[in-house]
Design a protein around this motif. Structure first.
Motif, PDB file in Angstrom:
ATOM      1  N   LEU A  71       0.821  -1.211   0.000  1.00 56.31           N
ATOM      2  CA  LEU A  71       0.000   0.000   0.000  1.00 56.31           C
ATOM      3  C   LEU A  71       0.856   1.263   0.000  1.00 56.31           C
ATOM      4  O   LEU A  71       0.553   2.243  -0.684  1.00 56.31           O
ATOM      5  CB  LEU A  71      -0.900   0.010   1.237  1.00 56.31           C
ATOM      6  N   ALA A  72       1.933   1.240   0.760  1.00 60.00           N
ATOM      7  CA  ALA A  72       2.761   2.428   0.930  1.00 60.00           C
ATOM      8  C   ALA A  72       3.617   2.726  -0.293  1.00 60.00           C
ATOM      9  O   ALA A  72       4.070   3.856  -0.475  1.00 60.00           O
ATOM     10  CB  ALA A  72       3.652   2.270   2.156  1.00 60.00           C
ATOM     11  N   HIS A  73       3.843   1.732  -1.144  1.00 60.62           N
ATOM     12  CA  HIS A  73       4.693   1.899  -2.329  1.00 60.62           C
ATOM     13  C   HIS A  73       3.806   2.335  -3.487  1.00 60.62           C
ATOM     14  O   HIS A  73       3.043   1.551  -4.031  1.00 60.62           O
ATOM     15  CB  HIS A  73       5.374   0.571  -2.648  1.00 60.62           C
ATOM     16  N   PRO A  74       3.884   3.595  -3.936  1.00 57.96           N
ATOM     17  CA  PRO A  74       2.902   4.109  -4.905  1.00 57.96           C
ATOM     18  C   PRO A  74       2.947   3.436  -6.269  1.00 57.96           C
ATOM     19  O   PRO A  74       1.962   3.500  -7.014  1.00 57.96           O
ATOM     20  CB  PRO A  74       3.265   5.595  -5.018  1.00 57.96           C
ATOM     21  N   THR A  89      -0.630   4.165 -10.751  1.00 61.25           N
ATOM     22  CA  THR A  89      -0.473   5.173  -9.704  1.00 61.25           C
ATOM     23  C   THR A  89      -1.748   5.998  -9.537  1.00 61.25           C
ATOM     24  O   THR A  89      -2.323   6.479 -10.508  1.00 61.25           O
ATOM     25  CB  THR A  89       0.700   6.112 -10.030  1.00 61.25           C
ATOM     26  N   GLY A  90      -2.189   6.105  -8.299  1.00 62.61           N
ATOM     27  CA  GLY A  90      -3.362   6.913  -7.991  1.00 62.61           C
ATOM     28  C   GLY A  90      -4.673   6.160  -8.020  1.00 62.61           C
ATOM     29  O   GLY A  90      -5.697   6.673  -7.557  1.00 62.61           O
ATOM     30  N   LEU A  91      -4.675   4.936  -8.533  1.00 64.64           N
ATOM     31  CA  LEU A  91      -5.912   4.151  -8.561  1.00 64.64           C
ATOM     32  C   LEU A  91      -6.178   3.547  -7.183  1.00 64.64           C
ATOM     33  O   LEU A  91      -5.241   3.307  -6.407  1.00 64.64           O
ATOM     34  CB  LEU A  91      -5.798   3.028  -9.598  1.00 64.64           C
ATOM     35  N   PRO A  92      -7.440   3.287  -6.836  1.00 69.15           N
ATOM     36  CA  PRO A  92      -7.730   2.645  -5.548  1.00 69.15           C
ATOM     37  C   PRO A  92      -7.130   1.242  -5.497  1.00 69.15           C
ATOM     38  O   PRO A  92      -7.030   0.564  -6.519  1.00 69.15           O
ATOM     39  CB  PRO A  92      -9.260   2.607  -5.502  1.00 69.15           C
ATOM     40  N   PRO A  93      -6.733   0.776  -4.310  1.00 73.99           N
ATOM     41  CA  PRO A  93      -6.065  -0.523  -4.197  1.00 73.99           C
ATOM     42  C   PRO A  93      -7.050  -1.691  -4.225  1.00 73.99           C
ATOM     43  O   PRO A  93      -8.180  -1.589  -3.739  1.00 73.99           O
ATOM     44  CB  PRO A  93      -5.366  -0.436  -2.847  1.00 73.99           C
ATOM     45  N   ARG A 212      -7.747  -1.553 -15.122  1.00 66.84           N
ATOM     46  CA  ARG A 212      -8.238  -0.243 -15.559  1.00 66.84           C
ATOM     47  C   ARG A 212      -8.842   0.542 -14.397  1.00 66.84           C
ATOM     48  O   ARG A 212      -8.905   1.772 -14.429  1.00 66.84           O
ATOM     49  CB  ARG A 212      -9.289  -0.413 -16.660  1.00 66.84           C
ATOM     50  N   ASN A 213      -9.299  -0.188 -13.381  1.00 65.09           N
ATOM     51  CA  ASN A 213      -9.995   0.455 -12.259  1.00 65.09           C
ATOM     52  C   ASN A 213      -9.216   0.442 -10.950  1.00 65.09           C
ATOM     53  O   ASN A 213      -9.555   1.204 -10.035  1.00 65.09           O
ATOM     54  CB  ASN A 213     -11.341  -0.232 -12.040  1.00 65.09           C
ATOM     55  N   TYR A 214      -8.196  -0.418 -10.851  1.00 59.28           N
ATOM     56  CA  TYR A 214      -7.518  -0.590  -9.570  1.00 59.28           C
ATOM     57  C   TYR A 214      -5.998  -0.702  -9.749  1.00 59.28           C
ATOM     58  O   TYR A 214      -5.509  -1.152 -10.787  1.00 59.28           O
ATOM     59  CB  TYR A 214      -7.991  -1.879  -8.879  1.00 59.28           C
ATOM     60  N   ARG A 215      -5.300  -0.303  -8.686  1.00 59.46           N
ATOM     61  CA  ARG A 215      -3.898  -0.694  -8.551  1.00 59.46           C
ATOM     62  C   ARG A 215      -3.908  -2.034  -7.839  1.00 59.46           C
ATOM     63  O   ARG A 215      -4.379  -2.132  -6.699  1.00 59.46           O
ATOM     64  CB  ARG A 215      -3.114   0.349  -7.741  1.00 59.46           C
ATOM     65  N   VAL A 216      -3.424  -3.047  -8.493  1.00 54.03           N
ATOM     66  CA  VAL A 216      -3.521  -4.414  -7.978  1.00 54.03           C
ATOM     67  C   VAL A 216      -2.307  -4.688  -7.087  1.00 54.03           C
ATOM     68  O   VAL A 216      -1.177  -4.780  -7.569  1.00 54.03           O
ATOM     69  CB  VAL A 216      -3.599  -5.438  -9.127  1.00 54.03           C
ATOM     70  N   LEU A 217      -2.548  -4.840  -5.796  1.00 57.87           N
ATOM     71  CA  LEU A 217      -1.459  -5.044  -4.851  1.00 57.87           C
ATOM     72  C   LEU A 217      -0.947  -6.477  -4.859  1.00 57.87           C
ATOM     73  O   LEU A 217       0.261  -6.714  -4.724  1.00 57.87           O
ATOM     74  CB  LEU A 217      -1.910  -4.689  -3.436  1.00 57.87           C
ATOM     75  N   MET A 218      -1.873  -7.424  -4.994  1.00 58.04           N
ATOM     76  CA  MET A 218      -1.510  -8.839  -4.948  1.00 58.04           C
ATOM     77  C   MET A 218      -2.488  -9.632  -5.792  1.00 58.04           C
ATOM     78  O   MET A 218      -3.618  -9.182  -6.050  1.00 58.04           O
ATOM     79  CB  MET A 218      -1.536  -9.381  -3.512  1.00 58.04           C
ATOM     80  N   GLN A 219      -2.055 -10.821  -6.205  1.00 57.30           N
ATOM     81  CA  GLN A 219      -2.943 -11.781  -6.852  1.00 57.30           C
ATOM     82  C   GLN A 219      -2.812 -13.127  -6.139  1.00 57.30           C
ATOM     83  O   GLN A 219      -1.718 -13.497  -5.684  1.00 57.30           O
ATOM     84  CB  GLN A 219      -2.594 -11.955  -8.326  1.00 57.30           C
ATOM     85  N   PHE A 220      -3.941 -13.854  -6.097  1.00 61.66           N
ATOM     86  CA  PHE A 220      -3.985 -15.147  -5.429  1.00 61.66           C
ATOM     87  C   PHE A 220      -4.645 -16.170  -6.356  1.00 61.66           C
ATOM     88  O   PHE A 220      -5.645 -15.868  -7.013  1.00 61.66           O
ATOM     89  CB  PHE A 220      -4.795 -15.062  -4.133  1.00 61.66           C
ATOM     90  N   GLY A 221      -4.102 -17.377  -6.391  1.00 56.80           N
ATOM     91  CA  GLY A 221      -4.689 -18.416  -7.219  1.00 56.80           C
ATOM     92  C   GLY A 221      -4.149 -19.783  -6.849  1.00 56.80           C
ATOM     93  O   GLY A 221      -3.315 -19.917  -5.945  1.00 56.80           O
TER      94      GLY A 221
END
Length: 295
Positions: A71-74, A89-93, A212-221
Motif C-alpha cells: 500500500l505504501a509503495h505508490p 499510480t493513484g488508482l484505488p487498491p 483499468r480500475n484498480y492498482r492491484v497489490l496482490m494476486q492469489f490463485g
C-alpha cells in the motif's frame, strides 16, 4: 475450521444405504463398484489433513504481512507490465483472487466424483455451484478482514461463468467474504472492450479490466494461469514462465495448494482430453520421475 466431508464416511454411508429398502434417489456406488481413483489421496488430503490447513493458512497470513508495504509503495503493482494498459499510480487498491480452491473449498464436489467413479462434467459442476455449499479455504477470512480494514477491494476473477454470478456471490457472502457489488465478479464470458477471448478460460483480458480500475497489490490463485497467460500449455513453457516471473511469488503473487486438479495435469498427455481415462493414466505414469537406477 472447514467442514470436512471425508471420503471413507461417504462410502460407508453409501454401503449402509445399499442394504435398505429405498425408493428415492439411486444409492451411491459402494467401494466395490468403483475403480481405483487417482484423485483419492489428493482430495482426502485437502479434507482430512492438518497439513493442508497449515499450508493454506500460512499463505494468507504471509500475504497479510506484506499488505502495508504494498500500500505504501505508490508504484507497486501485481499485474505484469504486458497486462497493464494504464498507469496504476493513484488508482484505488485491490487484490485479485481466483475463487475455486483459492477462496472457496469445493472438495466435496471432487469427493463425489471419487465416490461415484465419475469425472468432472459441466452439468454436475453447475449443480454443485447452485448448492452454494462451498466453504472458505483456511486463512482466507483472516486475510479478507485485514484487506477490508485497509480499504482494499477484493476482485474475484474466476472461470465460473457469468451465469453463475448470483450463486457464487451468495456463497462468498455466506462464508463471510466481502463482496463490493456485482462488478467485482469477473467470470468466464465477461466482455472486455478492446480485448478478445471473452469465452476463454484465459484470464488475461479480465486482469486487464481489473487493472483499468484498480492498482492491484496482490494476486492469489491455485494455478499458474491465475497470474499470467500460459501459452502453450506445455511443461517447457510453464518452466520458462517460472524462470521469468517466479520471483513475484511470495511478494506480489500467492499460490494456494491444490493437488486435486489443474492445468498442470493435461500437460503430460498433450492436453488431449479425448483420450480415454486409461490412456491419460498411462501418460501420467510415463511422466513419473523415479530417479537414477543404480547399477
Amino acid at each position: 475450521m472447514r467442514q470436512r466431508v471425508l471420503i471413507p464416511t461417504l462410502l460407508a454411508s453409501a454401503l449402509a444405504l445399499s442394504g435398505c429398502q429405498h425408493t428415492g434417489a439411486p444409492r451411491a456406488p459402494s467401494a466395490a463398484d468403483v475403480p481405483a481413483d487417482d484423485n483419492l489421496n489428493a482430495v482426502l488430503w485437502m479434507q482430512a489433513s492438518a497439513e493442508y490447513d497449515a499450508a493454506a493458512t500460512q499463505t494468507w497470513r504471509a500475504a497479510i504481512a506484506g499488505l502495508d508495504a504494498a500500500l505504501a509503495h505508490p508504484t507497486w503493482d501485481a499485474l505484469l507490465p504486458s497486462e497493464r494498459g494504464n498507469p496504476a499510480t493513484g488508482l484505488p487498491p485491490a487484490v485479485i483472487v481466483d475463487v475455486d480452491e483459492t477462496v472457496l473449498d469445493n472438495s466435496p464436489y471432487q469427493a463425489r466424483l471419487v465416490r461415484d467413479g465419475a469425472e468432472y462434467a459441466s452439468r454436475t459442476w453447475a449443480g454443485w455451484v447452485a448448492e452454494r455449499a462451498a466453504t472458505a479455504v483456511p486463512g482466507v477470512n483472516e486475510f479478507a478482514r485485514a484487506a477490508d480494514t485497509r480499504g482494499i477491494t477484493i476482485v474475484y476473477i474466476t472461470n465460473r461463468t457469468e451465469a453463475m454470478q448470483a450463486d457464487t456471490l451468495a456463497n462468498l457472502r455466506a462464508v463471510g467474504l466481502p463482496v463490493a457489488g456485482n462488478a467485482v465478479f469477473l467470470g468466464k464470458g465477461t466482455v472486455v472492450d478492446g480485448c478478445e477471448s471473452a469465452d476463454s478460460g484465459d484470464k488475461r483480458c479480465r486482469r486487464e479490466l481489473a487493472g483499468r480500475n484498480y492498482r492491484v497489490l496482490m494476486q492469489f490463485g491455485d494455478q499458474l494461469g491465475d497470474f499470467m497467460q500460459v501459452e502453450p500449455n506445455t511443461p517447457a513453457a510453464r518452466e520458462a514462465l517460472m524462470d521469468a516471473h517466479g520471483g513475484w511469488f511470495g511478494q506480489r503473487w500467492w499460490m494456494l495448494p491444490n493437488p486435486s486438479y489443474g492445468d498442470w495435469q493435461p500437460t503430460v498427455f498433450d492436453n488431449d482430453w479425448s483420450q480415454s481415462a486409461a490412456q491419460r493414466r498411462e501418460a501420467k505414469r510415463e511422466a513419473l520421475q523415479t530417479g537414477r537406477v543404480s547399477k
